[in-house]
Write a protein that holds these residues in place. Structure first.
Motif, mmCIF file in Angstrom:
data_model
loop_
_atom_site.group_PDB
_atom_site.id
_atom_site.type_symbol
_atom_site.label_atom_id
_atom_site.label_comp_id
_atom_site.label_asym_id
_atom_site.label_seq_id
_atom_site.Cartn_x
_atom_site.Cartn_y
_atom_site.Cartn_z
ATOM 1 N N UNK A 114 60.357 91.264 42.635
ATOM 2 C CA UNK A 114 61.231 91.300 41.457
ATOM 3 C C UNK A 114 62.521 90.531 41.700
ATOM 4 N N UNK A 115 62.965 90.483 42.944
ATOM 5 C CA UNK A 115 64.199 89.779 43.288
ATOM 6 C C UNK A 115 63.975 88.280 43.450
ATOM 7 N N UNK A 116 62.912 87.901 44.147
ATOM 8 C CA UNK A 116 62.717 86.504 44.527
ATOM 9 C C UNK A 116 62.153 85.650 43.397
ATOM 10 N N UNK A 117 61.163 86.169 42.677
ATOM 11 C CA UNK A 117 60.455 85.341 41.697
ATOM 12 C C UNK A 117 61.378 84.794 40.604
ATOM 13 N N UNK A 118 62.213 85.606 39.961
ATOM 14 C CA UNK A 118 63.112 85.034 38.951
ATOM 15 C C UNK A 118 64.031 83.959 39.519
ATOM 16 N N UNK A 119 64.425 84.130 40.773
ATOM 17 C CA UNK A 119 65.311 83.156 41.414
ATOM 18 C C UNK A 119 64.636 81.802 41.562
ATOM 19 N N UNK A 120 63.407 81.783 42.067
ATOM 20 C CA UNK A 120 62.735 80.493 42.262
ATOM 21 C C UNK A 120 62.324 79.887 40.925
ATOM 22 N N UNK A 121 62.049 80.710 39.924
ATOM 23 C CA UNK A 121 61.738 80.179 38.591
ATOM 24 C C UNK A 121 62.961 79.471 38.005
ATOM 25 N N UNK A 122 64.133 79.982 38.289
ATOM 26 C CA UNK A 122 65.361 79.311 37.835
ATOM 27 C C UNK A 122 65.569 78.001 38.583
ATOM 28 N N UNK A 123 65.306 78.012 39.879
ATOM 29 C CA UNK A 123 65.497 76.806 40.687
ATOM 30 C C UNK A 123 64.669 75.650 40.134
ATOM 31 N N UNK A 124 63.440 75.945 39.711
ATOM 32 C CA UNK A 124 62.559 74.878 39.213
ATOM 33 C C UNK A 124 62.663 74.677 37.711
ATOM 34 N N UNK A 125 63.532 75.444 37.053
ATOM 35 C CA UNK A 125 63.764 75.258 35.624
ATOM 36 C C UNK A 125 62.668 75.779 34.722
ATOM 37 N N UNK A 126 62.016 76.878 35.130
ATOM 38 C CA UNK A 126 60.909 77.422 34.331
ATOM 39 C C UNK A 126 61.176 78.839 33.830
ATOM 40 N N UNK A 127 62.428 79.288 33.876
ATOM 41 C CA UNK A 127 62.695 80.664 33.477
ATOM 42 C C UNK A 127 62.294 80.946 32.028
ATOM 43 N N UNK A 128 62.325 79.911 31.170
ATOM 44 C CA UNK A 128 61.953 80.104 29.765
ATOM 45 C C UNK A 128 60.463 79.869 29.508
ATOM 46 N N UNK A 129 59.720 79.494 30.562
ATOM 47 C CA UNK A 129 58.271 79.248 30.417
ATOM 48 C C UNK A 129 57.456 80.218 31.274
ATOM 49 N N UNK A 130 58.111 81.235 31.826
ATOM 50 C CA UNK A 130 57.466 82.091 32.813
ATOM 51 C C UNK A 130 56.257 82.846 32.276
ATOM 52 N N UNK A 131 56.220 83.127 30.970
ATOM 53 C CA UNK A 131 55.120 83.902 30.394
ATOM 54 C C UNK A 131 53.994 83.031 29.848
ATOM 55 N N UNK A 132 54.081 81.745 30.044
ATOM 56 C CA UNK A 132 53.023 80.847 29.571
ATOM 57 C C UNK A 132 51.949 80.686 30.648
ATOM 58 N N UNK A 133 50.750 80.356 30.166
ATOM 59 C CA UNK A 133 49.631 80.121 31.071
ATOM 60 C C UNK A 133 49.557 78.632 31.414
ATOM 61 N N UNK A 134 48.898 78.291 32.527
ATOM 62 C CA UNK A 134 48.846 76.881 32.929
ATOM 63 C C UNK A 134 48.358 75.924 31.841
ATOM 64 N N UNK A 135 47.407 76.378 31.017
ATOM 65 C CA UNK A 135 46.897 75.483 29.973
ATOM 66 C C UNK A 135 47.846 75.331 28.788
ATOM 67 N N UNK A 136 48.975 76.032 28.842
ATOM 68 C CA UNK A 136 49.950 75.969 27.747
ATOM 69 C C UNK A 136 51.182 75.133 28.104
ATOM 70 N N UNK A 137 51.170 74.540 29.284
ATOM 71 C CA UNK A 137 52.336 73.761 29.707
ATOM 72 C C UNK A 137 51.907 72.373 30.170
ATOM 73 N N UNK A 138 52.900 71.497 30.333
ATOM 74 C CA UNK A 138 52.626 70.117 30.737
ATOM 75 C C UNK A 138 52.293 70.027 32.226
ATOM 76 N N UNK A 139 51.817 68.853 32.632
ATOM 77 C CA UNK A 139 51.523 68.640 34.043
ATOM 78 C C UNK A 139 52.759 68.792 34.911
ATOM 79 N N UNK A 140 53.891 68.289 34.415
ATOM 80 C CA UNK A 140 55.131 68.425 35.168
ATOM 81 C C UNK A 140 55.535 69.875 35.350
ATOM 82 N N UNK A 141 55.327 70.684 34.310
ATOM 83 C CA UNK A 141 55.665 72.109 34.393
ATOM 84 C C UNK A 141 54.701 72.845 35.318
#
Length: 225
Positions: A114-141
Motif C-alpha cells: 500500500x505504501x510503495x505501489x502508489x509511489x512508483x505509479x506517481x514516479x512513472x506518471x500513471x497514478x490516473x491510469x492505475x485502474x485500467x487494464x493493459x488493453x485499455x492503454x497505449x504502448x508507452x503506458x
C-alpha cells in the motif's frame, strides 16, 4: 557495481561470449549496442541469473553470481529490475495490480504494498491510469507500468532490454526521459538497444559488442555500427 571478468559462454559448441571484460560503476547510464547475434541477450541473461557463464567471474554489487543457484535467483532479481520489449503485463490485472503483484509474489506485507505501489505509479506518471487494464492503454503506458513493476523492490540496477522496440518515436523518447530521471535518483541503468537515434541523443557511455566480444567502450559515445 557490476564486474565481468573473462566471461565466456557457448551453446552447442558455438561461442556466444568470448572473454568479456566489463565494469559498470554505481549510478552509470550505459548503452549496450550491437547487431543481432553479437551476444547482448546472452550477457543480459547471465546478469539476471537466467544463464551461467561457462568461464570467468560475474560480480553484482558485493555478490559473486558466477555459480548462482536457482533458489538464489529471486533474491538477485530484487537487486536488478528488468524491463522487456514486450512489457510482460498480466492482461487480466489492472496496471496497479500488475505492479502490486511483483511485491505479492515476494511475500511483501499489505502495508508495504500500500505504501510503495502508489509511489512508483506517481514516479512513472500513471497514478490516473492505475485502474485500467493493459488493453485499455497505449504502448508507452504499458511500458511505464512495466518500469513501475521493476522499481517496486527499489533495485540498485535497472536493466532495460530494448524497452522502446515496440514504441513509436514520441513514446520511445518519453520512456528514455523516464529512465534518465530514474538514473538521477542514483539507479544504475543498463540500456540494450538497436535505436541509433536514442543512443546518440543520450551522449552517455556506449559499449559496442560484435561476435561475442566488446569491440568499443566509449565514455561519451555514439552508435558506431
Amino acid at each position: 557495481m557490476i564486474t565481468l571478468h573473462n566471461v565466456s559462454k557457448s551453446y552447442n559448441k558455438t561461442k556466444i561470449l568470448r572473454s568479456v571484460n566489463l565494469r559498470i560503476e554505481p549510478g552509470e547510464f550505459v548503452s549496450i549496442v550491437g547487431q543481432s547475434g553479437a551476444g547482448k541477450t546472452t550477457l543480459i541473461r547471465i546478469l539476471i541469473g537466467e544463464e551461467r557463464a561457462d568461464d570467468g567471474q560475474v560480480i553484482v554489487g558485493d555478490w559473486d553470481i558466477t555459480k548462482i543457484s536457482r533458489r538464489e535467483v529471486p533474491y538477485l532479481r530484487r537487486q536488478i529490475g528488468v524491463i522487456f520489449q514486450d512489457f510482460k503485463l498480466l492482461p487480466k490485472k489492472t496496471l496497479e495490480e500488475n505492479v502490486s503483484f511483483a511485491l505479492e509474489v515476494s511475500g511483501s506485507s499489505a502495508a508495504k504494498i500500500k505504501k510503495i505501489v502508489p509511489s512508483v505509479m506517481r514516479i512513472v506518471g500513471l497514478e490516473d491510469k492505475k485502474d485500467r487494464y493493459p488493453n485499455e492503454v497505449s504502448g508507452g503506458e504499458k511500458q511505464r507500468a512495466a518500469i513501475a513493476r521493476a522499481l517496486v523492490h527499489q533495485p540498485k540496477i535497472l536493466l532495460a532490454d530494448e524497452p522502446t522496440g515496440n514504441l513509436d518515436a514520441i513514446n520511445a523518447s518519453e520512456i528514455i526521459d523516464l529512465l534518465l530521471r530514474i538514473n538521477k535518483f542514483g539507479t544504475t541503468i543498463i540500456l540494450v538497444t538497436h535505436n541509433k537515434e536514442i543512443v546518440n541523443r543520450l551522449n552517455r557511455r556506449v559499449v559496442t559488442m560484435e561476435q561475442g566480444q566488446i569491440i568499443s567502450d566509449q565514455a561519451r559515445g555514439k552508435y558506431i555500427l
